[in-house]
Design a protein around this motif. Structure first.
Motif, PDB file in Angstrom:
ATOM      1  N   HIS A 109       3.520   3.330  -7.785  1.00  0.00           N
ATOM      2  CA  HIS A 109       2.709   2.989  -8.947  1.00  0.00           C
ATOM      3  C   HIS A 109       2.714   1.485  -9.196  1.00  0.00           C
ATOM      4  O   HIS A 109       1.682   0.890  -9.532  1.00  0.00           O
ATOM      5  CB  HIS A 109       3.234   3.716 -10.197  1.00  0.00           C
ATOM      6  N   LEU A 110       3.868   0.856  -9.038  1.00  0.00           N
ATOM      7  CA  LEU A 110       3.982  -0.577  -9.322  1.00  0.00           C
ATOM      8  C   LEU A 110       3.163  -1.427  -8.355  1.00  0.00           C
ATOM      9  O   LEU A 110       2.581  -2.434  -8.753  1.00  0.00           O
ATOM     10  CB  LEU A 110       5.450  -1.011  -9.284  1.00  0.00           C
ATOM     11  N   VAL A 111       3.099  -1.039  -7.092  1.00  0.00           N
ATOM     12  CA  VAL A 111       2.390  -1.878  -6.110  1.00  0.00           C
ATOM     13  C   VAL A 111       0.905  -1.568  -6.016  1.00  0.00           C
ATOM     14  O   VAL A 111       0.168  -2.277  -5.335  1.00  0.00           O
ATOM     15  CB  VAL A 111       3.027  -1.772  -4.700  1.00  0.00           C
ATOM     16  N   THR A 112       0.450  -0.521  -6.718  1.00  0.00           N
ATOM     17  CA  THR A 112      -0.975  -0.161  -6.657  1.00  0.00           C
ATOM     18  C   THR A 112      -1.662  -0.266  -8.026  1.00  0.00           C
ATOM     19  O   THR A 112      -2.787   0.208  -8.191  1.00  0.00           O
ATOM     20  CB  THR A 112      -1.161   1.280  -6.119  1.00  0.00           C
ATOM     21  N   HIS A 113      -0.994  -0.907  -8.989  1.00  0.00           N
ATOM     22  CA  HIS A 113      -1.570  -1.119 -10.326  1.00  0.00           C
ATOM     23  C   HIS A 113      -1.858   0.196 -11.052  1.00  0.00           C
ATOM     24  O   HIS A 113      -2.734   0.253 -11.911  1.00  0.00           O
ATOM     25  CB  HIS A 113      -2.850  -1.953 -10.241  1.00  0.00           C
TER      26      HIS A 113
ATOM     27  N   LEU B 143       2.316  -0.929   6.804  1.00  0.00           N
ATOM     28  CA  LEU B 143       2.713  -0.461   5.483  1.00  0.00           C
ATOM     29  C   LEU B 143       2.006  -1.253   4.386  1.00  0.00           C
ATOM     30  O   LEU B 143       1.540  -0.694   3.398  1.00  0.00           O
ATOM     31  CB  LEU B 143       4.229  -0.616   5.309  1.00  0.00           C
ATOM     32  N   ALA B 144       1.913  -2.565   4.577  1.00  0.00           N
ATOM     33  CA  ALA B 144       1.369  -3.443   3.541  1.00  0.00           C
ATOM     34  C   ALA B 144      -0.111  -3.195   3.293  1.00  0.00           C
ATOM     35  O   ALA B 144      -0.585  -3.340   2.156  1.00  0.00           O
ATOM     36  CB  ALA B 144       1.610  -4.901   3.919  1.00  0.00           C
ATOM     37  N   ILE B 145      -0.859  -2.833   4.333  1.00  0.00           N
ATOM     38  CA  ILE B 145      -2.318  -2.719   4.192  1.00  0.00           C
ATOM     39  C   ILE B 145      -2.822  -1.279   4.192  1.00  0.00           C
ATOM     40  O   ILE B 145      -4.027  -1.043   4.114  1.00  0.00           O
ATOM     41  CB  ILE B 145      -3.045  -3.528   5.292  1.00  0.00           C
ATOM     42  N   GLU B 146      -1.913  -0.328   4.241  1.00  0.00           N
ATOM     43  CA  GLU B 146      -2.302   1.079   4.132  1.00  0.00           C
ATOM     44  C   GLU B 146      -2.574   1.415   2.673  1.00  0.00           C
ATOM     45  O   GLU B 146      -1.916   0.888   1.766  1.00  0.00           O
ATOM     46  CB  GLU B 146      -1.159   1.951   4.658  1.00  0.00           C
ATOM     47  N   ILE B 147      -3.549   2.260   2.409  1.00  0.00           N
ATOM     48  CA  ILE B 147      -3.820   2.678   1.035  1.00  0.00           C
ATOM     49  C   ILE B 147      -2.665   3.538   0.523  1.00  0.00           C
ATOM     50  O   ILE B 147      -2.307   4.542   1.138  1.00  0.00           O
ATOM     51  CB  ILE B 147      -5.143   3.457   0.934  1.00  0.00           C
ATOM     52  N   HIS B 148      -2.086   3.101  -0.613  1.00  0.00           N
ATOM     53  CA  HIS B 148      -0.969   3.826  -1.215  1.00  0.00           C
ATOM     54  C   HIS B 148      -1.304   4.340  -2.609  1.00  0.00           C
ATOM     55  O   HIS B 148      -0.445   4.924  -3.278  1.00  0.00           O
ATOM     56  CB  HIS B 148       0.268   2.929  -1.300  1.00  0.00           C
ATOM     57  N   THR B 149      -2.523   4.110  -3.052  1.00  0.00           N
ATOM     58  CA  THR B 149      -2.938   4.564  -4.378  1.00  0.00           C
ATOM     59  C   THR B 149      -2.764   6.084  -4.488  1.00  0.00           C
ATOM     60  O   THR B 149      -3.176   6.817  -3.585  1.00  0.00           O
ATOM     61  CB  THR B 149      -4.406   4.194  -4.639  1.00  0.00           C
TER      62      THR B 149
ATOM     63  N   ASP C 129      -9.432   8.345 -10.804  1.00  0.00           N
ATOM     64  CA  ASP C 129     -10.889   8.336 -10.772  1.00  0.00           C
ATOM     65  C   ASP C 129     -11.411   7.733  -9.473  1.00  0.00           C
ATOM     66  O   ASP C 129     -10.923   6.707  -9.007  1.00  0.00           O
ATOM     67  CB  ASP C 129     -11.415   7.532 -11.969  1.00  0.00           C
ATOM     68  N   LYS C 130     -12.427   8.370  -8.896  1.00  0.00           N
ATOM     69  CA  LYS C 130     -12.942   7.953  -7.589  1.00  0.00           C
ATOM     70  C   LYS C 130     -13.589   6.578  -7.616  1.00  0.00           C
ATOM     71  O   LYS C 130     -13.761   5.953  -6.561  1.00  0.00           O
ATOM     72  CB  LYS C 130     -13.940   8.976  -7.060  1.00  0.00           C
ATOM     73  N   GLU C 131     -13.955   6.058  -8.795  1.00  0.00           N
ATOM     74  CA  GLU C 131     -14.594   4.749  -8.869  1.00  0.00           C
ATOM     75  C   GLU C 131     -13.597   3.612  -9.014  1.00  0.00           C
ATOM     76  O   GLU C 131     -13.973   2.442  -8.966  1.00  0.00           O
ATOM     77  CB  GLU C 131     -15.595   4.705 -10.032  1.00  0.00           C
ATOM     78  N   LEU C 132     -12.315   3.939  -9.176  1.00  0.00           N
ATOM     79  CA  LEU C 132     -11.293   2.904  -9.324  1.00  0.00           C
ATOM     80  C   LEU C 132     -10.881   2.354  -7.958  1.00  0.00           C
ATOM     81  O   LEU C 132     -11.020   3.026  -6.936  1.00  0.00           O
ATOM     82  CB  LEU C 132     -10.080   3.476 -10.053  1.00  0.00           C
ATOM     83  N   PRO C 133     -10.357   1.115  -7.919  1.00  0.00           N
ATOM     84  CA  PRO C 133      -9.980   0.500  -6.637  1.00  0.00           C
ATOM     85  C   PRO C 133      -8.853   1.260  -5.945  1.00  0.00           C
ATOM     86  O   PRO C 133      -8.081   1.985  -6.579  1.00  0.00           O
ATOM     87  CB  PRO C 133      -9.516  -0.904  -7.044  1.00  0.00           C
ATOM     88  N   ARG C 134      -8.741   1.033  -4.646  1.00  0.00           N
ATOM     89  CA  ARG C 134      -7.621   1.535  -3.843  1.00  0.00           C
ATOM     90  C   ARG C 134      -6.832   0.337  -3.329  1.00  0.00           C
ATOM     91  O   ARG C 134      -7.407  -0.661  -2.909  1.00  0.00           O
ATOM     92  CB  ARG C 134      -8.129   2.381  -2.672  1.00  0.00           C
ATOM     93  N   ASN C 135      -5.499   0.477  -3.377  1.00  0.00           N
ATOM     94  CA  ASN C 135      -4.632  -0.635  -3.005  1.00  0.00           C
ATOM     95  C   ASN C 135      -3.604  -0.258  -1.960  1.00  0.00           C
ATOM     96  O   ASN C 135      -3.117   0.874  -1.931  1.00  0.00           O
ATOM     97  CB  ASN C 135      -3.877  -1.157  -4.237  1.00  0.00           C
ATOM     98  N   GLY C 136      -3.283  -1.257  -1.134  1.00  0.00           N
ATOM     99  CA  GLY C 136      -2.094  -1.190  -0.316  1.00  0.00           C
ATOM    100  C   GLY C 136      -0.966  -1.762  -1.155  1.00  0.00           C
ATOM    101  O   GLY C 136      -0.867  -1.482  -2.342  1.00  0.00           O
ATOM    102  N   PHE C 137      -0.117  -2.599  -0.551  1.00  0.00           N
ATOM    103  CA  PHE C 137       0.897  -3.295  -1.335  1.00  0.00           C
ATOM    104  C   PHE C 137       0.236  -4.520  -1.949  1.00  0.00           C
ATOM    105  O   PHE C 137       0.329  -5.628  -1.424  1.00  0.00           O
ATOM    106  CB  PHE C 137       2.109  -3.647  -0.482  1.00  0.00           C
TER     107      PHE C 137
END
Length: 333
Positions: free
Chosen positions: A106-110, A240-246, A251-259
């Motif tokens: 949760h912390l690294v994906t906002h 690991l750093a660039i894989e989607i971890h969200t 919600d499907k319209e929200l961003p997806r993040n790695g680290f």
């Protein structure tokens, strides 16, 4: 200049003028070769030095990608044994009721749902994993975590593992003003401001990077940790750093993040990446205008710099962020 790059350069220069930035730069790596290098303007808006390849910009929140690599290292090194570990396991001095079921993921994906009030106390905005919000508290927490896990500032960890092996001399968290540092324009009617910090532990937004080294930082990820045919960072750490971890379910319209990286999988309304950017691309940016865009499908890294606080467009800023990445993708289709 090749005609295919003219639209990108024109876009960068146009936004520079509209947003009243005194400086801009753009560097493109294609197949690990520099195919475009563009510098314009001055270090401030008061008869300052010209922008050159030696100029170092404050990259603001783009520094999160550097911290994110350290999170990947901590997992690879076994200092964090699972991204889904509860944060309370590492922060026993914080209110466990506020942290609740917040995890490292949760912390690294906002998606942590935590903020700070005016007194610096943690407050909860939403349940962890329920939504997405861009706040600064997760950066504070992760910075403290990595520094504690390694017993030294994460900046030193990066110096040892990445910056020295890659020969970086123009990437560092600066505590004193220097001739090669570009000022940040906050009020265009006033001179640029010194945004160096008071500490070197990575907590403050005082990372200054040359455009060339910013692009090379991106190329380290594109090349899965290799630089000059040497494996500088383990491939598994980069992945690991660039894989989607969200977390699934937001919600499907929200961003997806790695680290901390914003990673493109499919068009999303609140993403900062355009709908023509290939899946698997990733990007990091900052409030002062830097953008580092990596498009693996085209073997391209694009580094863009400005020195004006706040990205152009006000409430429509996402439109312009997407427009830049779309033009970049179109350039190499």
């Amino acid at each position: 200049m090749k005609a295919s790059y003219e639209k990108l350069v024109s876009w960068v220069e146009n936004i520079k003028e509209l947003n009243q930035s005194s400086a801009a730069s753009l560097l493109i790596l294609k197949d690990n070769k520099v195919v475009l290098e563009h510098y314009s303007g001055t270090h401030s808006n008061n008869n300052a030095s010209l922008i050159t390849e030696s100029s170092r910009f404050n990259v603001a929140s783009a520094r999160k990608s550097y911290l994110g690599l350290c999170v990947a290292y901590a997992i690879h090194d076994g200092k964090i044994n699972d991204i889904d570990n509860y944060a309370s396991r590492y922060f026993d001095d914080l209110n466990p009721e506020i942290l609740g079921e917040t995890t490292i993921r949760h912390l690294v994906t906002h998606t942590h749902g935590i903020d700070e009030n005016a007194n610096g106390e943690l407050i909860r905005e939403f349940k962890p994993g329920e939504s997405w919000a861009y706040r600064g508290i997760n950066i504070k927490l992760i910075t403290h975590l990595i520094n504690n896990l390694y017993g030294k500032p994460f900046t030193e960890l990066l110096r040892e593992k990445v910056f020295v092996p890659m020969g970086f001399h123009k990437t560092w968290w600066e505590t004193e003003d220097r001739d090669d540092l570009v000022s940040v324009i906050i009020d265009p009617e006033q001179g640029g401001e010194d945004t160096t910090g008071s500490t070197d532990n990575g907590m403050e937004s005082n990372l200054f990077v040359s455009t060339q080294e910013f692009a090379r930082w991106g190329s380290l990820f594109l090349n899965k940790g290799q630089f000059n045919n040497k494996q500088i960072v383990p491939k598994e750490v980069i992945e690991l750093a660039i894989e989607i971890h969200t977390p699934n379910g937001i919600d499907k319209e929200l961003p997806r993040n790695g680290f901390f990286w914003f990673v493109n999988d499919l068009p999303r309304e609140m993403s900062e990446l355009g709908d023509r950017v290939p899946a698997g691309s990733y990007q990091i940016l900052g409030v002062t205008g830097p953008t580092l865009l990596v498009i693996p499908k085209y073997d391209v890294v694009i580094a863009k710099m400005y020195n004006k606080r706040y990205n152009y467009g006000n409430e429509n800023y996402l439109y312009y962020l997407k427009e830049f990445s779309n033009i970049a993708a179109d350039t190499f289709q």
